[in-house]
Design an enzyme around this catalytic site. Structure first.
Site, PDB file in Angstrom:
ATOM      1  CE  LYS A 101      48.218  55.137  56.739  1.00  0.00           C
ATOM      2  NZ  LYS A 101      48.038  53.873  56.093  1.00  0.00           N
ATOM      3  CB  ILE A 132      37.735  47.808  61.970  1.00  0.00           C
ATOM      4  CG1 ILE A 132      38.581  46.549  61.784  1.00  0.00           C
ATOM      5  CG2 ILE A 132      36.993  47.771  63.294  1.00  0.00           C
ATOM      6  CD1 ILE A 132      39.724  46.421  62.795  1.00  0.00           C
ATOM      7  CD  GLU A 186      51.598  52.678  54.912  1.00  0.00           C
ATOM      8  OE1 GLU A 186      51.705  53.515  54.012  1.00  0.00           O
ATOM      9  OE2 GLU A 186      50.519  52.176  55.251  1.00  0.00           O
ATOM     10  CE  LYS A 201      46.486  53.107  60.344  1.00  0.00           C
ATOM     11  NZ  LYS A 201      47.066  51.803  60.009  1.00  0.00           N
TER      12      LYS A 201
HETATM   13  N1  HSE Z   1      50.689  49.883  56.682  1.00  0.00           N
HETATM   14  C1  HSE Z   1      49.433  49.869  57.347  1.00  0.00           C
HETATM   15  C2  HSE Z   1      49.383  48.617  58.194  1.00  0.00           C
HETATM   16  C3  HSE Z   1      48.337  49.867  56.329  1.00  0.00           C
HETATM   17  O1  HSE Z   1      50.323  47.809  58.148  1.00  0.00           O
HETATM   18  O2  HSE Z   1      48.455  48.436  58.940  1.00  0.00           O
HETATM   19  C4  HSE Z   1      47.058  50.435  56.800  1.00  0.00           C
HETATM   20  O3  HSE Z   1      47.141  51.734  57.268  1.00  0.00           O
END
Ligand code: HSE
Length: 419
Positions: A101, A132, A186, A201
């Site tokens: 992303k 999803i 992350e 996102k």
């Molecule tokens: N670190 C992201 C989350 C993982 O917690 O949703 C998916 O992009």
């Protein structure tokens, strides 16, 4: 049976998940789709466990330039070196599927153009909402709709933290630690906690839903690090729960793309999305309101979305799949952005304080919906103010003046109230 050879760049949680899924479900996909996917090479600087030595490489370019490989899966994450590898793959005539992303939010337009110039496909379903199928839904199933608004819980880590704070009165740091142990945070918690991940996102959702050119610098975002257990409790008292929302709004006045912690009414379907789950609520003119719900992270859920892109490319029989040219939309300025707000203030507990604050709000044409005076200690009272709809610019001006009052000890938090 059509045979498709795949190379993977980066074999961490997601890349390893892609290998596992394509291997485990090889016959399932072949039986359903008539497509036989084989992972023939994986590049990673480490020596990942569970991957046969004969398909491991430490050299990404060996995979990119492997003449047997038709599609490259990029699961390294981050911009560098992923960007160079993806561009090299396009140049080598390979289609690419990514979960990255950050790469799309920062370099998406360049990559979409480069893929189109090379006549290859570039897909990224896994970049938003993990398993999803929200990108496919926006690209295909809702293609006949004008998308009016999107509200997404698109970061599992922050949703998990907020859920634990709400349901178990857990402190922020303990909940973050647990999310990291569970493997969906992350490596660097800032990306999740300060809203970067959700902002990437949001930019991608706006690109797919509206065709809005990605310009990550224009995405306004905020995370959850200022939210306290008391904010959670006061939100509960006014019938809401705090959620970190990615927001895309499209109106004749302009578009809004951002991320903000918001007090969501307990009656809204997004309020019941708990723990690490993600959900994206879409309101469009023909289909109406829809909510897409599922796992937003993790090895196999993310691999499921990557495999769907691989299947779509394989089905397209060489016809490149990408996005149409972007459009430049007018951004809504703060004068035009309307919302309800929650102020959490610490004030001196003495006469006249409320009227001073109310006077400032009246001057800025901000109408008050509710005021709650909470705990007082050492002559400092907690004041919660909920406003009616007001524009962001007036709210900012009022807050500045309120913060400057000598009777206001601190502005602990300001949140949107909505949905
Ligand atoms: N670190 C992201 C989350 C993982 O917690 O949703 C998916 O992009």
């Amino acid at each position: 049976m059509k045979k498709i050879k795949v190379g993977i760049l980066g074999c961490g949680t997601v890349g390893g998940g892609v290998y596992t899924l394509l291997t485990k479900n090889r016959s399932v996909i072949a039986g359903r789709e008539g497509l036989d996917f084989e992972v023939v090479q994986i590049a990673d600087v480490r020596a990942p466990k569970g991957i046969p030595a004969k398909i491991r490489s430490k050299d990404a370019y060996a995979v990119i330039n492997n003449p047997d490989i038709e599609i490259i899966v990029e699961t390294i994450g981050g911009v560098k070196p992923a960007l160079d590898f993806v561009l090299a793959a396009f140049k080598a005539g390979k289609s690419v599927v990514t979960a990255n992303k950050e790469l799309i939010a920062k370099e998406g337009e360049r990559l979409f153009a480069a893929a189109a110039a090379s006549g290859v496909s570039f897909l990224f379903e896994a970049s938003v909402g993990g398993s999803i199928p929200i990108i496919a839904a926006l690209r295909n199933n809702l293609a006949a709709n004008q998308i009016k608004e999107i509200y997404g819980i698109v970061n599992g880590t922050t949703n998990y933290i907020l859920t634990k704070m709400t349901e178990e009165k857990m402190e922020f740091s303990a909940a973050l630690k647990k999310a990291q142990e569970l493997g969906f945070a992350e490596a660097n918690p800032t990306a999740d906690v300060d809203g970067y991940d959700a902002a990437y996102k949001a930019a991608i959702l706006a690109r797919v839903a509206l065709g809005a050119e990605i310009n990550f610098k224009e995405v306004s975002f905020e995370g959850i690090s200022k939210i306290s257990l008391s904010d959670i409790r006061y939100a509960d008292e006014i019938g809401g729960v705090i959620k970190l929302l990615a927001v895309v709004k499209n109106s004749s006045a302009g578009i809004e793309i951002g991320v903000r912690p918001t007090i969501v009414s307990k009656k809204h379907p997004l309020a019941s999305v708990s723990n690490e789950f993600n959900a994206i609520f879409v309101n469009s003119d023909a289909a109406g309101e829809q909510m897409y719900y599922g796992r937003g992270a993790g090895a196999l859920p993310t691999a499921s979305a990557i495999a769907a892109d691989l299947i779509e490319i394989a089905r397209s029989s060489g016809e490149p799949i990408g996005l149409p040219e972007p459009k430049i939309f007018k951004r809504l300025d703060s004068n035009e952005s309307m919302g309800r707000y929650y102020f959490h203030l610490k004030v001196a507990d003495k006469f006249g304080v409320l009227s001073e604050i109310a006077g400032i709000l009246a001057d800025q044409k901000v109408s008050i919906d509710a005021v709650l005076q909470k705990e007082t200690s050492n002559n400092v009272a907690t004041l919660i103010i909920i406003t009616h709809e007001a524009n962001e610019k007036n709210i900012a001006a009022a807050l500045k003046q309120i913060g400057d009052l000598s009777v206001v000890k601190s502005v602990k938090n300001v949140l949107r109230v909505g949905l």
